[in-house]
Design an enzyme around this catalytic site. Structure first.
Site, PDB file in Angstrom:
ATOM      1  N   HIS A 105       0.825  -1.209   0.000  1.00  0.00           N
ATOM      2  CA  HIS A 105       0.000   0.000   0.000  1.00  0.00           C
ATOM      3  C   HIS A 105       0.862   1.263   0.000  1.00  0.00           C
ATOM      4  CE1 HIS A 105      -3.417  -2.505   2.078  1.00  0.00           C
ATOM      5  NE2 HIS A 105      -3.104  -2.935   0.857  1.00  0.00           N
ATOM      6  N   HIS A 287      -9.158  -2.240  -5.317  1.00  0.00           N
ATOM      7  CA  HIS A 287      -8.077  -2.503  -4.374  1.00  0.00           C
ATOM      8  C   HIS A 287      -7.094  -3.523  -4.951  1.00  0.00           C
ATOM      9  CE1 HIS A 287      -5.967  -2.549  -0.566  1.00  0.00           C
ATOM     10  NE2 HIS A 287      -5.830  -3.852  -0.758  1.00  0.00           N
ATOM     11  N   ASP A 291      -3.078  -3.110  -5.301  1.00  0.00           N
ATOM     12  CA  ASP A 291      -2.048  -4.089  -4.936  1.00  0.00           C
ATOM     13  C   ASP A 291      -1.106  -4.387  -6.110  1.00  0.00           C
ATOM     14  OD1 ASP A 291      -2.844  -4.384  -2.306  1.00  0.00           O
ATOM     15  OD2 ASP A 291      -4.060  -6.172  -2.671  1.00  0.00           O
ATOM     16  N   HIS A 314      -0.958 -11.454  -4.406  1.00  0.00           N
ATOM     17  CA  HIS A 314       0.424 -11.056  -4.126  1.00  0.00           C
ATOM     18  C   HIS A 314       1.441 -12.055  -4.691  1.00  0.00           C
ATOM     19  CE1 HIS A 314      -0.821  -7.638  -1.821  1.00  0.00           C
ATOM     20  NE2 HIS A 314      -1.555  -8.395  -1.026  1.00  0.00           N
ATOM     21  N   HIS A 392      41.311  15.382 -40.186  1.00  0.00           N
ATOM     22  CA  HIS A 392      41.689  14.185 -39.435  1.00  0.00           C
ATOM     23  C   HIS A 392      41.263  12.947 -40.221  1.00  0.00           C
ATOM     24  CE1 HIS A 392      41.739  11.301 -35.973  1.00  0.00           C
ATOM     25  NE2 HIS A 392      42.806  12.017 -35.667  1.00  0.00           N
TER      26      HIS A 392
END
Length: 490
Positions: A105, A287, A291, A314, A392
């Site tokens: 959170h 929610h 997560d 999770h 060069h």
């Protein structure tokens, strides 16, 4: 299942969405921290321990780190998916002998505000759960104020589809290419109360108004298991939604009241325990999106991707984060300065000209893309129109090595002069070059990216730094340089 057809058509939808919705949407291009320290306190959801938490400003490229100030040595823990040790109803990190529980959170709030660098100090094992959402973290961080830093954000831009699947849990997640950060979550709980839900944001700026206030939740049948598993010690009907999808008898209500230290609890035939009102009809799906955003912060860099997630949790979020991190690591070495020509520089050619005294044809630096107290990175675009190519190696144009060193030294000059208040009143002079090596020829069309880093603090106007020059991921030149800064005579 409804999410399967959604995922099958996701690539076509994402391409359309990227064209339709991302026009005019801009993520922050420079890194940000907070302006001042801010604090809050509260009980941890699972440990039940009251902790005081402080957010502190941090320098560029610091990232997000936690620090256990209650433990000996005050160990720090990086916000890194490879440090996750537990995903039991929350995401737990462990490093240097310290654990931090339920980080998602807090991380979601930081991602939602596009804060890149912060140190989070805790005198306990778990951030406060607050009301079960991210909104109170958002509010305290906004109170601190955001500060732009002299470093570009290093996005991980997903270039091709990256998929994760767990058939046993019917979980599917996919990251698709797009030019901002978009997230869609689909859930189906086979519940008469919640049913099938989805939630989405088309830009990270929508996180605060649409997602941040959505609270964590669980089902009534999970409560006893969580309680017996020594979890939700800090759970309360004020910081979690408990979904009741069956008839509850009076003796069970009495048991629940005792569990939550309430005199009584009540519930309708089916609904939310204690008849708590949802903030959105699809608050649980929102929610879950919160997560996902928090857990994917553990990839370690801000994302540019379209994330589609079906029934995420999770465990799946962290497994997917690890897969994204492996793809990110494969995409490029992190020690080489990141240059995206689409992003605005930290200093453009006019700002460089205000600091350095060099002018054409000896002003060899085009942009500064990173600057902090000890490191600077700059860019030179090598074109065939450079005046030195006329003499060069005519017919075989190769950038002179001494001019590569000079351009690198000018980059270091920006770093040295940034340490004084009035750089326009100082000269910088070379005092020495050591261990200079040229690894590969630099040709017209190449883009040189320089990195100079102080090897010791500047003392008495003397600066010693290590310089490196890259074309792509290839080191083409390196040297240790010593310079002095001298005030101009008035």
């Amino acid at each position: 299942m409804p999410w399967r057809s959604e995922l099958k058509n996701s690539k076509k939808r994402a391409n359309f969405a990227a064209q339709t919705f991302s026009k005019g949407i801009k993520m922050k291009v420079k890194q940000h921290t907070i302006k001042k320290q801010v604090e809050l306190s509260g009980v941890g959801l699972h440990t039940g321990v009251v902790s005081n938490m402080a957010f502190l400003p941090a320098p560029p490229n610091h990232g997000i780190k936690f620090q256990r100030v209650d433990l000996e040595g005050r160990p720090t823990v990086d916000a890194d998916c490879d440090l996750v040790v537990d995903v039991s109803r929350g995401t737990t990190l462990e490093q240097n002998g310290a654990r931090i529980y339920t980080v998602e959170h807090v991380l979601a709030a930081l991602v939602g505000l596009e804060i890149d660098n912060v140190l989070i100090q805790l005198d306990g094992p778990e951030p406060p759960i607050m009301d079960g959402s991210s909104i109170q973290f958002i509010e305290v961080l906004e109170d601190a104020g955001l500060e732009e830093q002299n470093a570009l954000r290093r996005f991980f831009e997903v270039q091709e589809s990256i998929q994760y699947k767990d058939s046993s849990r019917e979980v599917e997640m996919v990251a698709l290419p797009t030019d901002n950060y978009r997230v869609t979550v689909m859930v189906d709980y086979n519940s008469p109360v919640l049913g099938s839900q989805h939630a989405s944001i088309t830009d990270i700026s929508q996180f605060k108004p649409e997602i941040a206030s959505c609270r964590t939740f669980c089902f009534l049948h999970e409560l006893e298991m969580l309680y017996n598993s020594n979890l939700i010690k800090g759970g309360d009907l004020n910081n979690a939604i408990v979904v009741v999808d069956r008839v509850v008898e009076k003796d069970e209500l009495a048991h629940l009241a005792k569990m939550f230290n309430k005199q009584t609890v009540e519930v309708k035939k089916e609904g939310i325990l204690n008849n708590v009102d949802l903030r959105y009809k699809n608050e649980p799906a929102r929610h879950k999106l919160l997560d996902v955003v928090g857990d994917l912060a553990l990839v370690g860099r801000p994302l540019k991707a379209q994330i589609l997630a079906a029934r995420p949790g999770h465990a799946a979020n962290v497994a997917f984060a690890k897969k994204l991190k492996r793809a990110m690591e494969k995409a490029g070495a992190s020690h080489i300065p990141y240059y995206d020509p689409k992003l605005p520089p930290v200093m453009d050619i006019n700002q460089i000209s205000n600091i350095l005294p060099h002018r054409y044809p000896f002003q060899l630096l085009d942009k500064i893309i990173y600057l902090d107290e000890t490191v600077v990175a700059g860019v030179k675009n090598v074109t065939m129109n450079e005046p030195f190519f006329m003499g060069h190696f005519p017919g075989n144009p190769v950038m002179p090595g001494v001019l590569q060193v000079e351009a690198m030294a000018q980059t270091g000059g920006i770093l040295v002069l940034s340490t004084v208040d009035d750089p326009e009143n100082y000269w910088t002079y070379f005092l020495g070059i050591e261990n200079c090596k040229f690894r590969k020829m630099v040709l017209p069309g190449d883009t040189l990216v320089f990195k100079c880093e102080l090897l010791a603090p500047i003392r008495r106007g003397i600066a010693k730094m290590r310089g490196e020059a890259y074309v792509g991921n290839t080191l083409v030149c390196e040297a240790v340089m010593t310079a002095s800064i001298t005030r101009k005579e008035s």
